[in-house]
Design a protein around this motif. Structure first.
Motif, PDB file in Angstrom:
ATOM      1  N   PRO A 115      77.018 130.124 -64.702  1.00 52.90           N
ATOM      2  CA  PRO A 115      75.919 129.428 -64.040  1.00 52.90           C
ATOM      3  C   PRO A 115      75.256 128.392 -64.953  1.00 52.90           C
ATOM      4  O   PRO A 115      75.203 128.573 -66.166  1.00 52.90           O
ATOM      5  N   MET A 116      74.802 127.323 -64.367  1.00 51.50           N
ATOM      6  CA  MET A 116      74.082 126.270 -65.075  1.00 51.50           C
ATOM      7  C   MET A 116      73.591 125.327 -63.993  1.00 51.50           C
ATOM      8  O   MET A 116      73.975 125.477 -62.833  1.00 51.50           O
ATOM      9  N   VAL A 117      72.735 124.377 -64.351  1.00 57.08           N
ATOM     10  CA  VAL A 117      72.318 123.391 -63.362  1.00 57.08           C
ATOM     11  C   VAL A 117      72.716 122.004 -63.851  1.00 57.08           C
ATOM     12  O   VAL A 117      72.415 121.605 -64.976  1.00 57.08           O
ATOM     13  N   LEU A 118      73.427 121.310 -62.975  1.00 56.08           N
ATOM     14  CA  LEU A 118      73.845 119.938 -63.223  1.00 56.08           C
ATOM     15  C   LEU A 118      73.113 119.064 -62.221  1.00 56.08           C
ATOM     16  O   LEU A 118      73.252 119.261 -61.017  1.00 56.08           O
ATOM     17  N   VAL A 119      72.317 118.142 -62.728  1.00 58.90           N
ATOM     18  CA  VAL A 119      71.681 117.190 -61.814  1.00 58.90           C
ATOM     19  C   VAL A 119      72.600 115.990 -61.677  1.00 58.90           C
ATOM     20  O   VAL A 119      73.007 115.393 -62.680  1.00 58.90           O
ATOM     21  N   ASN A 120      72.970 115.699 -60.447  1.00 55.74           N
ATOM     22  CA  ASN A 120      73.761 114.492 -60.227  1.00 55.74           C
ATOM     23  C   ASN A 120      72.877 113.447 -59.580  1.00 55.74           C
ATOM     24  O   ASN A 120      72.253 113.696 -58.553  1.00 55.74           O
ATOM     25  N   VAL A 121      72.808 112.292 -60.204  1.00 56.92           N
ATOM     26  CA  VAL A 121      72.054 111.198 -59.623  1.00 56.92           C
ATOM     27  C   VAL A 121      73.080 110.303 -58.944  1.00 56.92           C
ATOM     28  O   VAL A 121      73.854 109.614 -59.601  1.00 56.92           O
ATOM     29  N   SER A 122      73.089 110.361 -57.632  1.00 52.26           N
ATOM     30  CA  SER A 122      74.184 109.728 -56.894  1.00 52.26           C
ATOM     31  C   SER A 122      74.255 108.231 -57.129  1.00 52.26           C
ATOM     32  O   SER A 122      73.235 107.537 -57.137  1.00 52.26           O
ATOM     33  N   ARG A 123      75.463 107.791 -57.316  1.00 52.92           N
ATOM     34  CA  ARG A 123      75.762 106.374 -57.434  1.00 52.92           C
ATOM     35  C   ARG A 123      77.183 106.199 -56.906  1.00 52.92           C
ATOM     36  O   ARG A 123      78.047 107.018 -57.200  1.00 52.92           O
ATOM     37  N   ALA A 124      77.382 105.130 -56.130  1.00 46.47           N
ATOM     38  CA  ALA A 124      78.692 104.928 -55.515  1.00 46.47           C
ATOM     39  C   ALA A 124      79.760 104.722 -56.582  1.00 46.47           C
ATOM     40  O   ALA A 124      79.461 104.341 -57.705  1.00 46.47           O
ATOM     41  N   LEU A 125      80.984 105.002 -56.193  1.00 48.80           N
ATOM     42  CA  LEU A 125      82.082 104.997 -57.154  1.00 48.80           C
ATOM     43  C   LEU A 125      82.825 103.670 -57.192  1.00 48.80           C
ATOM     44  O   LEU A 125      83.057 103.041 -56.164  1.00 48.80           O
ATOM     45  N   ALA A 126      83.231 103.307 -58.405  1.00 52.16           N
ATOM     46  CA  ALA A 126      84.087 102.131 -58.581  1.00 52.16           C
ATOM     47  C   ALA A 126      85.507 102.490 -58.125  1.00 52.16           C
ATOM     48  O   ALA A 126      85.872 103.660 -58.173  1.00 52.16           O
ATOM     49  N   ALA A 127      86.314 101.491 -57.781  1.00 49.13           N
ATOM     50  CA  ALA A 127      86.029 100.079 -57.727  1.00 49.13           C
ATOM     51  C   ALA A 127      85.688  99.684 -56.290  1.00 49.13           C
ATOM     52  O   ALA A 127      86.214 100.304 -55.393  1.00 49.13           O
ATOM     53  N   PRO A 128      84.885  98.651 -56.101  1.00 48.49           N
ATOM     54  CA  PRO A 128      84.218  97.878 -57.137  1.00 48.49           C
ATOM     55  C   PRO A 128      83.046  98.654 -57.751  1.00 48.49           C
ATOM     56  O   PRO A 128      82.450  99.500 -57.095  1.00 48.49           O
ATOM     57  N   ILE A 129      82.760  98.342 -58.970  1.00 49.69           N
ATOM     58  CA  ILE A 129      81.668  99.037 -59.641  1.00 49.69           C
ATOM     59  C   ILE A 129      80.334  98.545 -59.083  1.00 49.69           C
ATOM     60  O   ILE A 129      80.153  97.370 -58.779  1.00 49.69           O
ATOM     61  N   VAL A 130      79.414  99.473 -58.896  1.00 49.92           N
ATOM     62  CA  VAL A 130      78.125  99.187 -58.279  1.00 49.92           C
ATOM     63  C   VAL A 130      77.148 100.203 -58.862  1.00 49.92           C
ATOM     64  O   VAL A 130      77.563 101.240 -59.369  1.00 49.92           O
ATOM     65  N   LEU A 131      75.849  99.910 -58.827  1.00 49.20           N
ATOM     66  CA  LEU A 131      74.906 100.844 -59.444  1.00 49.20           C
ATOM     67  C   LEU A 131      74.140 101.673 -58.420  1.00 49.20           C
ATOM     68  O   LEU A 131      73.479 102.640 -58.765  1.00 49.20           O
ATOM     69  N   GLU A 132      74.212 101.263 -57.159  1.00 50.69           N
ATOM     70  CA  GLU A 132      73.364 101.921 -56.151  1.00 50.69           C
ATOM     71  C   GLU A 132      74.099 103.104 -55.514  1.00 50.69           C
ATOM     72  O   GLU A 132      75.310 103.238 -55.639  1.00 50.69           O
ATOM     73  N   PRO A 133      73.349 103.942 -54.825  1.00 54.12           N
ATOM     74  CA  PRO A 133      73.936 105.230 -54.462  1.00 54.12           C
ATOM     75  C   PRO A 133      74.718 105.252 -53.162  1.00 54.12           C
ATOM     76  O   PRO A 133      74.459 104.484 -52.242  1.00 54.12           O
ATOM     77  N   ASP A 134      75.678 106.121 -53.107  1.00 53.58           N
ATOM     78  CA  ASP A 134      76.113 106.821 -51.913  1.00 53.58           C
ATOM     79  C   ASP A 134      76.649 108.161 -52.395  1.00 53.58           C
ATOM     80  O   ASP A 134      76.538 108.461 -53.597  1.00 53.58           O
ATOM     81  N   HIS A 135      77.203 108.943 -51.484  1.00 54.23           N
ATOM     82  CA  HIS A 135      77.453 110.340 -51.855  1.00 54.23           C
ATOM     83  C   HIS A 135      78.914 110.696 -52.063  1.00 54.23           C
ATOM     84  O   HIS A 135      79.275 111.861 -52.076  1.00 54.23           O
ATOM     85  N   ASN A 136      79.738 109.672 -52.255  1.00 53.18           N
ATOM     86  CA  ASN A 136      81.122 110.007 -52.573  1.00 53.18           C
ATOM     87  C   ASN A 136      81.233 110.745 -53.898  1.00 53.18           C
ATOM     88  O   ASN A 136      82.124 111.560 -54.081  1.00 53.18           O
ATOM     89  N   ASP A 137      80.316 110.465 -54.816  1.00 56.89           N
ATOM     90  CA  ASP A 137      80.411 111.157 -56.107  1.00 56.89           C
ATOM     91  C   ASP A 137      80.162 112.650 -55.943  1.00 56.89           C
ATOM     92  O   ASP A 137      81.019 113.485 -56.240  1.00 56.89           O
ATOM     93  N   VAL A 138      79.016 112.995 -55.372  1.00 54.74           N
ATOM     94  CA  VAL A 138      78.683 114.425 -55.313  1.00 54.74           C
ATOM     95  C   VAL A 138      79.599 115.164 -54.346  1.00 54.74           C
ATOM     96  O   VAL A 138      79.942 116.325 -54.565  1.00 54.74           O
ATOM     97  N   LEU A 139      80.055 114.468 -53.307  1.00 57.91           N
ATOM     98  CA  LEU A 139      80.933 115.157 -52.365  1.00 57.91           C
ATOM     99  C   LEU A 139      82.360 115.297 -52.892  1.00 57.91           C
ATOM    100  O   LEU A 139      83.134 116.118 -52.401  1.00 57.91           O
ATOM    101  N   ALA A 140      82.695 114.523 -53.910  1.00 57.91           N
ATOM    102  CA  ALA A 140      83.984 114.751 -54.575  1.00 57.91           C
ATOM    103  C   ALA A 140      83.978 116.119 -55.253  1.00 57.91           C
ATOM    104  O   ALA A 140      85.024 116.720 -55.486  1.00 57.91           O
ATOM    105  N   ALA A 141      82.776 116.599 -55.564  1.00 56.17           N
ATOM    106  CA  ALA A 141      82.650 117.924 -56.182  1.00 56.17           C
ATOM    107  C   ALA A 141      82.436 119.014 -55.134  1.00 56.17           C
ATOM    108  O   ALA A 141      82.174 120.154 -55.467  1.00 56.17           O
ATOM    109  N   ARG A 142      82.556 118.634 -53.885  1.00 53.04           N
ATOM    110  CA  ARG A 142      82.264 119.556 -52.782  1.00 53.04           C
ATOM    111  C   ARG A 142      83.053 120.860 -52.884  1.00 53.04           C
ATOM    112  O   ARG A 142      82.531 121.940 -52.628  1.00 53.04           O
ATOM    113  N   ASP A 143      84.315 120.759 -53.281  1.00 52.08           N
ATOM    114  CA  ASP A 143      85.193 121.929 -53.246  1.00 52.08           C
ATOM    115  C   ASP A 143      85.328 122.605 -54.609  1.00 52.08           C
ATOM    116  O   ASP A 143      86.214 123.425 -54.811  1.00 52.08           O
ATOM    117  N   SER A 144      84.453 122.231 -55.549  1.00 49.90           N
ATOM    118  CA  SER A 144      84.630 122.701 -56.927  1.00 49.90           C
ATOM    119  C   SER A 144      84.080 124.091 -57.173  1.00 49.90           C
ATOM    120  O   SER A 144      84.327 124.675 -58.207  1.00 49.90           O
TER     121      SER A 144
END
Ligand SMILES: Cc1ncc(C[n+]2csc(CCOP(=O)(O)OP(=O)(O)O)c2C)c(N)n1
Ligand code: SF4
Ligand code: SF4
Ligand code: SF4
Ligand SMILES: [Mg+2]
Lengths: 422, 296, 322
Positions: A115-144
């Motif tokens: 157990p531990m806590v990981l804070v994910n600050v959502s940001r959309a995934l490259a490419a193209p690289i961008v700084l603003e969020p969407d949830h593809n990052d955190v949902l890539a960890a959906r099945d982890s």
């Protein structure tokens, strides 16, 4: 978006005013309140402020913990996991590319039941690289195998971090957790946050005591290889069961939390659902925009409502069913995209409803806000309009992909500049 | 008609090659065929298995063969090795071909319904190849029993052994060995029947009743693995010659040696893998080797 | 750093084994022997942190040959795993949550594939942070667990599954073995040593000596691999000895960056004596001897010893490489 007036209760019956904090500051503050022992870290926008804040506190001595900057998120997650196995309470944070770089280790850490806590600050995934969020990052960890709690407000960020520790470290769970918040919309936005008091947190969160930490006197082997699929299946089924149990543990913890601090959290949250016939399902910071859209529809006499997914793993199937059944129509707003399929949460919500007799006649898939694309209030209300049109049969069901005409005009100009020609 | 063959060997004995030779042979002979090893980290000496299916119709099975028509056992020490359990699931009326110097009726006394064929493949290989290479011999025995044509089979032997990089001379010798084994046996009319089994699915609630964490808290518990079964040769200390210098002890990779209270070194035969480092390193040649079991 | 040692002859090797019998490594594996000897010097209180490789399979549920603590991490990040364990123990002791008696030596154990390649980023970070840990690399000069593909440690002229000698490319691997010893030394690791299981006393002394040093300590063990190299397992120690006697595997240490050879052979055996006993070099001898390749190997060994001798003031008689 505070909904309960200006003053909150600190649990001791005292009204407190709170203070303006960014989502990042709220996350760091909660980690300190949790009396975290260890923070392995690695910078990435828009998360960096969290680890900088903690580094500062540790250096100045206002946080009693060890802070170490690793050489990658993969290493950071490895160190986080092994430190948890050794018995330390661990906090860390990342975002986007960092989460994906660490992905191999997410499965290891959950498989270790660390157990531990990981804070994910959502940001959309490259490419193209961008700084603003969407949830593809955190949902890539959906099945982890990580528990996932998603926050709408900076207040929720702080509260979810504390709840996440309680749930993750519970002997019935023993799984790591991700607390998600949106980059920019929460991470860099200051709003009112009431932080719990240390004494309250200490009584809410008992010390971390794993059953078999690495010890000289009682050695243990972790992560040993298994050679047979049925043994692997056994451990995976157990992880699943632990994740499922996490929902009940969350509800117990939330009850204690409410008693101590006054704020009430469930795995999901309904907004103006009592008599609602048209419901939008969504998560994270844009939920605030969803609430506003509900209010505007209500002003027009449409019985609109909202269902917020706070817990994404375990998936709160029963709660979703209870709050969506009997409605005329629903829409799932996905701020993410699985190319070739559509939104990632839509199938989960739709599958939850499949066997329910009085399920909504329509469940409309909506994709929007990719790369942090701003959403106007008209865009949000258009989702309700579409829901109603499809449900009344005046329009066939087709997934909505939000894009405004003036945005499209700008895209066209940009493409012309990039590619030459007119 | 479909025949399912399971080969059991020890890592390095060529179980996989045997399964491929049989797969090719059946294919050459006009059958649909399928072959595969258990994919794992196969260590030399550790029990391994490989499989061949062939059929005159399309094969609609995949994966581990739980109920073989024929098993090919390349090493009779596997019979008592619970990790290998070579006769498990062998069908009624099925056949087991065992590489052994023992008599066939001494091998599987409790299975009157199956045909047991004992062949001294190691002996033949040592004589004809000069080494205990077993893949072509065991494949030959199984191919013959299964009724696969000789020329198709021999072509498969040559093809596969070239593939694994044997010299032309060794290929030729292996083909000769295969012919000799093939000629020694006769096809069997196999009419097999699956042993009755009862499927009982375990509900998730039963699977997850425990804590379910993958912790080994009884560390150092590996001696029950009994890697002594991996041995081909057994090291034997002549205590008359031994001067207790501890060199063999120092270099035993297995912790299969200990230094007793009286200062003498001792070998734990339950787990000594028979690498023979101790024999090589003993400055006084106080360690000798004997063959293990009857096979080798 | 103390110079007194409790190890003078092999008879001084501690009699306690922390590696139980019954592991799943190949018979005659040099890697597991290194772990066994290493552990004897460290004593019981150890947390091993492992990266993917042959050793990973040695610890297969539910059996653990090691009596001490073990974590398998991933291929790339065992040193970061050590960081987590080390830091957790330190912080828990500092906070009074853990008695000092529960403290442990933290040891990374990986193959060369991890140490020289995919795990190097993580290793570099751990050295930078001056992490107090041991790194034991059992160097079998290729990816053993996946069937012997080349790694950055594979020597020039060695065959591997991904550098097979062919008519168009008869040499096998054409890269030189990376010098991990020097890389660690250059980065400021306070203790770096090579080991050979065949030189047990040298081995024991080095592990003992490293124990007096705080910070990152690297041990590269020349780990004979019968399966990958192609020879009879009984010869594992013989091959390791030959590697030392031919000068292919120098035994040395660097204390605070100062290199010293702990064994200086008076004269070297020709490298051929070592090469010709292994299947992985057989293409250098069959069907025809590739004299130029063998000469290249010999002259690089000779050059190494000439340079080392000049630096440390010794001379070694080397075989003819012309
Ligand atoms: C990220 C990742 N890539 C590839 C692998 C596959 N893999 C497992 S072990 C291994 C080779 C290990 O080589 P080495 O470090 O030399 O150890 P050895 O097997 O020789 O003991 C590889 C490529 C893996 N486990 N993880
Ligand atoms: S043969 Fe000798 S060195 Fe090898 S495992 Fe057995 S006792 Fe140990
Ligand atoms: S090496 Fe030989 S002499 Fe020395 S202890 Fe072993 S058996 Fe005895
Ligand atoms: S392949 Fe080599 S390193 Fe791996 S277990 Fe076998 S002998 Fe040891
Ligand atoms: Mg290797």
């Amino acid at each position: 978006m505070p909904t309960e007036g200006d003053l909150a209760d600190d649990g001791g019956g005292h009204a407190v005013k709170g203070k303006l904090l960014t989502g990042n500051a709220a996350a760091a503050s909660a980690a300190r309140l949790a009396r975290v022992d260890y923070i392995p870290a690695y910078p990435i926008t828009p998360q960096t402020e969290i680890i900088e804040t903690i580094a500062d506190w540790v250096r100045e001595g206002t946080m009693d913990a060890k802070f170490v900057q690793l050489e990658s998120e993969h290493s950071m997650m490895t160190a986080a996991g092994t430190a948890s196995l050794a018995g330390a309470r661990v906090f860390t944070a990342t975002s986007s590319q960092g989460l994906l770089y660490a992905m191999e280790m997410l499965y290891n850490v959950s498989g270790w039941r660390a157990p531990m806590v990981l804070v994910n600050v959502s940001r959309a995934l490259a490419a193209p690289i961008v700084l603003e969020p969407d949830h593809n990052d955190v949902l890539a960890a959906r099945d982890s195998g990580f528990i996932q709690l998603h926050s709408e407000t900076c207040q929720e960020v702080a509260d979810m971090v504390l709840l996440a520790y309680r749930v993750a470290e519970d002997s019935r769970v023993m799984l790591p957790a991700i607390v998600n918040l949106d980059g920019f919309y929460l991470s860099f936005t200051r709003e009112r946050v009431v932080l719990p008091d240390q004494k309250g947190v200490d009584s809410f969160l008992p010390p971390y005591q794993p059953p078999h930490p690495l010890r000289a006197s009682q050695p243990v082997a972790k992560g040993t290889a298994v050679m047979e699929g049925f043994v692997y299946s056994y451990f995976k089924y157990n992880m699943h069961a632990a994740a499922v149990r996490a929902k009940k543990v969350f509800s117990e913890a939330a009850r204690d939390y409410k008693e101590l601090f006054g704020r009430d959290y469930g795995p999901v949250e309904g907004y103006r659902l009592d008599d609602a016939e048209y419901v939008i399902v969504m998560s994270n910071s844009f939920t605030t925009l969803g609430r506003q859209a509900v209010n505007r529809m209500r002003e027009r006499g449409v019985p609109a409502g909202l269902l917020k997914l706070r817990m994404v793993r375990p998936f709160p199937t029963e709660e979703v069913v209870a709050l969506l059944k009997g409605r005329k129509a629903a829409a799932v707003f996905d701020q993410n995209l699985s190319p070739g399929s559509g939104g990632i949460l839509f199938p989960e919500v739709a599958a939850s409803m499949y066997h329910v007799r009085d399920r909504p006649q329509t469940i409309l898939p909506v994709v929007g806000g990719l790369g942090g694309k701003q959403l106007t209030s008209d865009e949000m209300t258009s989702i309700f309009e579409e829901m109603i049109a499809v449900n009344s049969g005046s329009k066939p069901l087709a997934p909505m992909f939000l894009m405004r005409s003036e945005e499209m005009a700008k895209v066209k100009r940009a493409v012309a500049l990039a590619e030459g020609g007119s | 008609m479909m025949l399912r063959v399971r080969f059991h060997g020890r890592g390095g004995q060529g179980a996989k090659t045997a399964s491929r030779i049989l797969g090719d042979a059946a294919f050459n002979d006009g059958y649909y065929s399928q072959d595969f090893p258990i994919y794992g980290a196969e260590r030399r000496g550790a029990p391994v298995a490989a499989f061949t299916r062939f059929s005159d119709g399309e094969i609609t099975e995949r994966g581990f063969i739980f109920s073989p028509d024929i098993v090919g056992v390349m090493d009779d020490s596997l019979i008592d090795d619970p990790l290998a359990n070579p006769f498990a699931g062998l069908r009624k009326g099925g056949c087991a071909v065992v590489n052994t110097t023992k008599r066939s009726d001494a091998l599987l006394a409790d299975r009157k319904d199956a045909t047991i064929i004992a062949v001294d493949l190691t002996g033949m290989a040592l004589k004809m190849l000069g080494k205990a290479v077993l893949s072509s011999g065991i494949a030959a025995a199984v191919a013959r029993v299964a009724g696969i044509g000789e020329s198709q089979f021999l072509a498969a032997v040559a093809e596969e052994l070239r593939e694994v990089g044997l010299s032309e001379e060794m290929v030729r010798k292996n083909v000769e060995l295969a012919m000799a084994v093939y000629g020694q046996l006769a096809p069997l009319e196999l009419r097999t029947e699956e042993l009755p089994t009862k499927l009982e699915l375990v509900p998730l609630a039963v699977v997850v009743s425990g804590e379910g964490m993958e912790d080994v808290t009884r560390t150092g518990n590996s001696a029950v693995r009994h890697t002594g079964n991996w041995r081909t040769f057994k090291p034997v200390i002549d205590y008359e010659k031994c001067t207790d210098c501890m060199i063999c002890y120092a270099y035993c990779p297995e912790s299969a040696m200990s230094v007793r209270e009286d200062g003498r070194v001792a070998i734990d035969y339950d787990n000594c893998k028979g690498c023979m480092i101790c024999l090589t390193e003993c400055p006084l040649r106080a360690i000798s080797q004997t063959m293990e079991g009857g096979t080798r | 750093m103390s110079t007194a040692t409790r190890f003078r002859t092999l008879k001084d090797m501690p009699k306690e084994d922390y590696l139980s019998a019954g592991n799943t490594m190949c018979a005659g594996c040099g890697g597991i022997l290194a772990v066994r000897i290493f552990h004897k010097v460290l004593g019981p209180n150890v947390a091993w942190v492992n990266a993917a490789g042959c050793m990973t399979i040695a610890m297969s549920y539910p059996l653990s040959p090691l009596k001490s603590n073990w974590i398998y991490t991933a291929f790339a990040s065992a040193p970061a795993g050590a960081q987590g364990v080390r830091d957790a123990l330190d912080v828990l002791v500092a906070k009074g949550k853990l008695p000092v008696s529960e403290d442990m030596k933290v040891v990374v154990v990986t193959g060369d594939g991890a140490a020289y390649g995919i795990g190097f980023q993580s290793t570099a970070g751990a050295i930078d942070r001056h992490l107090d840990f041991y790194y034991l690399c059992y160097d079998n000069e290729a990816y053993g667990n996946t069937g012997f593909q080349m790694s950055s440690s594979t020597p020039y002229g060695s065959a591997s599954k991904t550098t097979p000698p062919t008519a168009a490319n008869p040499i096998g691997n054409t890269h030189k073995k990376m010098d991990l010893f020097e890389v660690w030394r250059a980065q400021g690791a306070p203790y770096v040593a090579t080991l050979s299981n065949s030189h047990g006393v040298d081995f024991l002394k080095k592990v003992e000596k490293g124990g007096t040093v705080k910070g990152p300590k690297l041990y590269i063990d020349f780990a004979a691999c019968p399966t990958g190299w192609g020879y009879d397992p009984k010869d594992s120690i013989e091959l390791e000895k030959l590697a030392v006697q031919t000068g292919v595997w120098p035994l040395k240490e660097a204390v605070d960056g100062v290199v010293k050879h702990t064994l200086v052979p008076r004269s070297l055996l020709p490298v051929k004596e070592y090469l010709k006993r292994q299947e992985r070099f057989s293409h250098l001898f069959e069907p025809a001897e590739m004299t130029d390749v063998i000469r290249t190997i010999q002259s690089s060994v000779n050059a190494y010893w000439a340079e080392a001798g000049a630096r440390e003031g010794f001379s070694v008689k080397v075989p003819d490489s012309a």
